[in-house]
Design a protein around this motif. Structure first.
Motif, PDB file in Angstrom:
ATOM      1  N   THR A 183       0.836  -1.226   0.000  1.00  0.00           N
ATOM      2  CA  THR A 183       0.000   0.000   0.000  1.00  0.00           C
ATOM      3  C   THR A 183       0.863   1.265   0.000  1.00  0.00           C
ATOM      4  O   THR A 183       0.611   2.183  -0.783  1.00  0.00           O
ATOM      5  CB  THR A 183      -0.949  -0.002   1.220  1.00  0.00           C
ATOM      6  OG1 THR A 183      -1.798  -1.148   1.109  1.00  0.00           O
ATOM      7  CG2 THR A 183      -1.818   1.239   1.239  1.00  0.00           C
ATOM      8  N   LEU A 184       1.892   1.302   0.854  1.00  0.00           N
ATOM      9  CA  LEU A 184       2.729   2.507   0.914  1.00  0.00           C
ATOM     10  C   LEU A 184       3.490   2.700  -0.395  1.00  0.00           C
ATOM     11  O   LEU A 184       3.674   3.830  -0.863  1.00  0.00           O
ATOM     12  CB  LEU A 184       3.700   2.433   2.105  1.00  0.00           C
ATOM     13  CG  LEU A 184       4.575   3.661   2.349  1.00  0.00           C
ATOM     14  CD1 LEU A 184       3.741   4.924   2.536  1.00  0.00           C
ATOM     15  CD2 LEU A 184       5.472   3.461   3.572  1.00  0.00           C
ATOM     16  N   ALA A 185       3.886   1.565  -0.989  1.00  0.00           N
ATOM     17  CA  ALA A 185       4.637   1.646  -2.254  1.00  0.00           C
ATOM     18  C   ALA A 185       3.785   2.233  -3.375  1.00  0.00           C
ATOM     19  O   ALA A 185       4.311   2.723  -4.372  1.00  0.00           O
ATOM     20  CB  ALA A 185       5.151   0.264  -2.641  1.00  0.00           C
ATOM     21  N   ARG A 186       2.453   2.216  -3.206  1.00  0.00           N
ATOM     22  CA  ARG A 186       1.591   2.846  -4.228  1.00  0.00           C
ATOM     23  C   ARG A 186       1.821   4.348  -4.248  1.00  0.00           C
ATOM     24  O   ARG A 186       1.667   4.992  -5.279  1.00  0.00           O
ATOM     25  CB  ARG A 186       0.104   2.575  -3.895  1.00  0.00           C
ATOM     26  CG  ARG A 186      -0.343   1.201  -4.317  1.00  0.00           C
ATOM     27  CD  ARG A 186      -1.426   0.600  -3.446  1.00  0.00           C
ATOM     28  NE  ARG A 186      -2.683   1.305  -3.274  1.00  0.00           N
ATOM     29  CZ  ARG A 186      -3.870   0.782  -3.581  1.00  0.00           C
ATOM     30  NH1 ARG A 186      -3.940  -0.389  -4.177  1.00  0.00           N
ATOM     31  NH2 ARG A 186      -4.965   1.427  -3.332  1.00  0.00           N
ATOM     32  N   MET A 187       2.158   4.920  -3.082  1.00  0.00           N
ATOM     33  CA  MET A 187       2.404   6.360  -2.996  1.00  0.00           C
ATOM     34  C   MET A 187       3.903   6.682  -2.999  1.00  0.00           C
ATOM     35  O   MET A 187       4.287   7.815  -3.193  1.00  0.00           O
ATOM     36  CB  MET A 187       1.784   6.946  -1.723  1.00  0.00           C
ATOM     37  CG  MET A 187       0.345   7.362  -1.861  1.00  0.00           C
ATOM     38  SD  MET A 187       0.126   8.626  -3.121  1.00  0.00           S
ATOM     39  CE  MET A 187      -1.653   8.683  -3.210  1.00  0.00           C
ATOM     40  N   LEU A 188       4.734   5.673  -2.725  1.00  0.00           N
ATOM     41  CA  LEU A 188       6.195   5.873  -2.734  1.00  0.00           C
ATOM     42  C   LEU A 188       6.789   4.815  -3.671  1.00  0.00           C
ATOM     43  O   LEU A 188       7.297   3.788  -3.206  1.00  0.00           O
ATOM     44  CB  LEU A 188       6.768   5.719  -1.325  1.00  0.00           C
ATOM     45  CG  LEU A 188       6.498   6.845  -0.329  1.00  0.00           C
ATOM     46  CD1 LEU A 188       7.007   6.470   1.057  1.00  0.00           C
ATOM     47  CD2 LEU A 188       7.129   8.160  -0.782  1.00  0.00           C
ATOM     48  N   PRO A 189       6.730   5.048  -4.986  1.00  0.00           N
ATOM     49  CA  PRO A 189       7.112   4.005  -5.941  1.00  0.00           C
ATOM     50  C   PRO A 189       8.530   3.471  -5.755  1.00  0.00           C
ATOM     51  O   PRO A 189       8.795   2.329  -6.114  1.00  0.00           O
ATOM     52  CB  PRO A 189       6.976   4.703  -7.299  1.00  0.00           C
ATOM     53  CG  PRO A 189       6.063   5.856  -7.050  1.00  0.00           C
ATOM     54  CD  PRO A 189       6.281   6.265  -5.630  1.00  0.00           C
ATOM     55  N   PHE A 190       9.443   4.256  -5.137  1.00  0.00           N
ATOM     56  CA  PHE A 190      10.806   3.741  -4.980  1.00  0.00           C
ATOM     57  C   PHE A 190      10.872   2.563  -3.993  1.00  0.00           C
ATOM     58  O   PHE A 190      11.872   1.867  -3.917  1.00  0.00           O
ATOM     59  CB  PHE A 190      11.778   4.857  -4.571  1.00  0.00           C
ATOM     60  CG  PHE A 190      11.509   5.438  -3.213  1.00  0.00           C
ATOM     61  CD1 PHE A 190      11.987   4.809  -2.066  1.00  0.00           C
ATOM     62  CD2 PHE A 190      10.782   6.612  -3.078  1.00  0.00           C
ATOM     63  CE1 PHE A 190      11.744   5.341  -0.810  1.00  0.00           C
ATOM     64  CE2 PHE A 190      10.529   7.144  -1.825  1.00  0.00           C
ATOM     65  CZ  PHE A 190      11.008   6.509  -0.692  1.00  0.00           C
ATOM     66  N   LEU A 191       9.774   2.338  -3.237  1.00  0.00           N
ATOM     67  CA  LEU A 191       9.742   1.195  -2.307  1.00  0.00           C
ATOM     68  C   LEU A 191       9.428  -0.120  -3.024  1.00  0.00           C
ATOM     69  O   LEU A 191       9.556  -1.192  -2.441  1.00  0.00           O
ATOM     70  CB  LEU A 191       8.682   1.425  -1.224  1.00  0.00           C
ATOM     71  CG  LEU A 191       8.955   2.531  -0.196  1.00  0.00           C
ATOM     72  CD1 LEU A 191       7.776   2.666   0.754  1.00  0.00           C
ATOM     73  CD2 LEU A 191      10.236   2.244   0.582  1.00  0.00           C
ATOM     74  N   ARG A 192       8.981  -0.020  -4.286  1.00  0.00           N
ATOM     75  CA  ARG A 192       8.592  -1.237  -5.000  1.00  0.00           C
ATOM     76  C   ARG A 192       9.792  -2.111  -5.299  1.00  0.00           C
ATOM     77  O   ARG A 192      10.861  -1.603  -5.579  1.00  0.00           O
ATOM     78  CB  ARG A 192       7.921  -0.876  -6.333  1.00  0.00           C
ATOM     79  CG  ARG A 192       6.466  -0.568  -6.159  1.00  0.00           C
ATOM     80  CD  ARG A 192       5.836  -0.275  -7.505  1.00  0.00           C
ATOM     81  NE  ARG A 192       4.717   0.639  -7.310  1.00  0.00           N
ATOM     82  CZ  ARG A 192       4.341   1.575  -8.189  1.00  0.00           C
ATOM     83  NH1 ARG A 192       4.990   1.709  -9.310  1.00  0.00           N
ATOM     84  NH2 ARG A 192       3.325   2.344  -7.943  1.00  0.00           N
TER      85      ARG A 192
END
Ligand code: HEM
Ligand code: HEM
Length: 192
Positions: A183-192
């Protein structure tokens, strides 16, 4: 197709992807603006007396607040015409409802908080001269009662928004660290 971006596929096999760059950009632009305006608001009001620095910070706070309002209007219009991706599969229904409720409230508050600040300034009889260049309209008559009510409203809506943002951010971190559902990676793409 980037499979990590696909969060849900409907029976009709229409892929519903994550937040677009526009949604992410607007989210963080507004979040940054609000954190700065909030910190500036607390700092400027803690300065005693009427110093030139205090007056300058009040102006910066108002200009930033008006700018946030303009971007928030764009964001709400943009969101009204672009659907958000569905919650991560497996999210309990109550959590999905709570998230949707918090998001709606935040959309309202990013508009109403600057509006109350602006009206407070008018009620106090101090016009906003945006960037020191353009005098914005006095939307209401100055008056002691309106001034007191709008000051209290601006402050308390700010604390309400801050409380919702804290829960909102903690929920996003919980999804990232405990649920690990991206979920957080949806708003912080570098976490993907
Ligand atoms: C999203 C935008 C805004 C945020 C997050 C924000 C936040 C805050 C905060 C945290 C305070 C201090 C509250 C306290 O005393 O505890 C404050 C005060 C104030 N804000 Fe804002 N504000 C915003 C927009 C505006 C706008 C657009 C204006 C006017 C054009 C404005 C005018 C003021 C004024 C005049 C005060 C001083 C209140 C006092 O004298 O007690 N604000 N704001
Ligand atoms: C002033 C600060 C903030 C505001 C006003 C705000 C507002 C919002 C809103 C309105 C949405 C819904 C977007 C939509 O579906 O249309 C959203 C989504 C999101 N926000 Fe924030 N946010 C803020 C700060 C943060 C912070 C600090 C984090 C992370 C630590 C965060 C993480 C997220 C995530 C992960 C989503 C997507 C949720 C999902 O996919 O269901 N936000 N935010």
């Amino acid at each position: 197709m980037n499979s990590t971006k696909v969060l849900h596929t409907t029976a009709a096999t229409t892929p519903v992807t994550g937040y677009t760059a526009t949604a992410i950009g607007l989210h963080w632009l507004i979040a940054l603006g609000i954190f700065t305006a909030f910190g500036l608001g607390l700092y400027m009001t803690s300065i005693h007396g009427f110093t030139p620095t205090k007056l300058k910070l009040f102006s910066w706070h108002k200009w930033l607040g008006v700018t946030i309002f303009a971007v928030a209007v764009l964001r709400v219009l943009w969101r009204a015409t672009h659907a958000a991706p569905p919650v991560a599969p497996g999210t309990p229904a109550w959590q999905a409802r709570a998230a949707a409720g918090a998001h709606h409230l935040l959309y309202v508050l990013i508009l109403v908080v600057p509006i109350t600040g602006y009206l407070y300034s008018c009620a106090a009889g101090v016009p906003v001269v945006y960037l020191g260049l353009w005098k914005l309209p006095m939307l209401i008559e100055p008056g002691d009662t309106a001034k007191a009510v709008l000051q209290a409203t601006h402050i308390w809506l700010n604390y309400t928004m801050a409380a919702i943002v804290v829960v909102h951010a903690l929920a996003a971190i919980k999804h990232q660290v405990i649920d690990r559902d991206g979920t957080l990676a949806r708003m912080l793409p570098f976490l993907r």
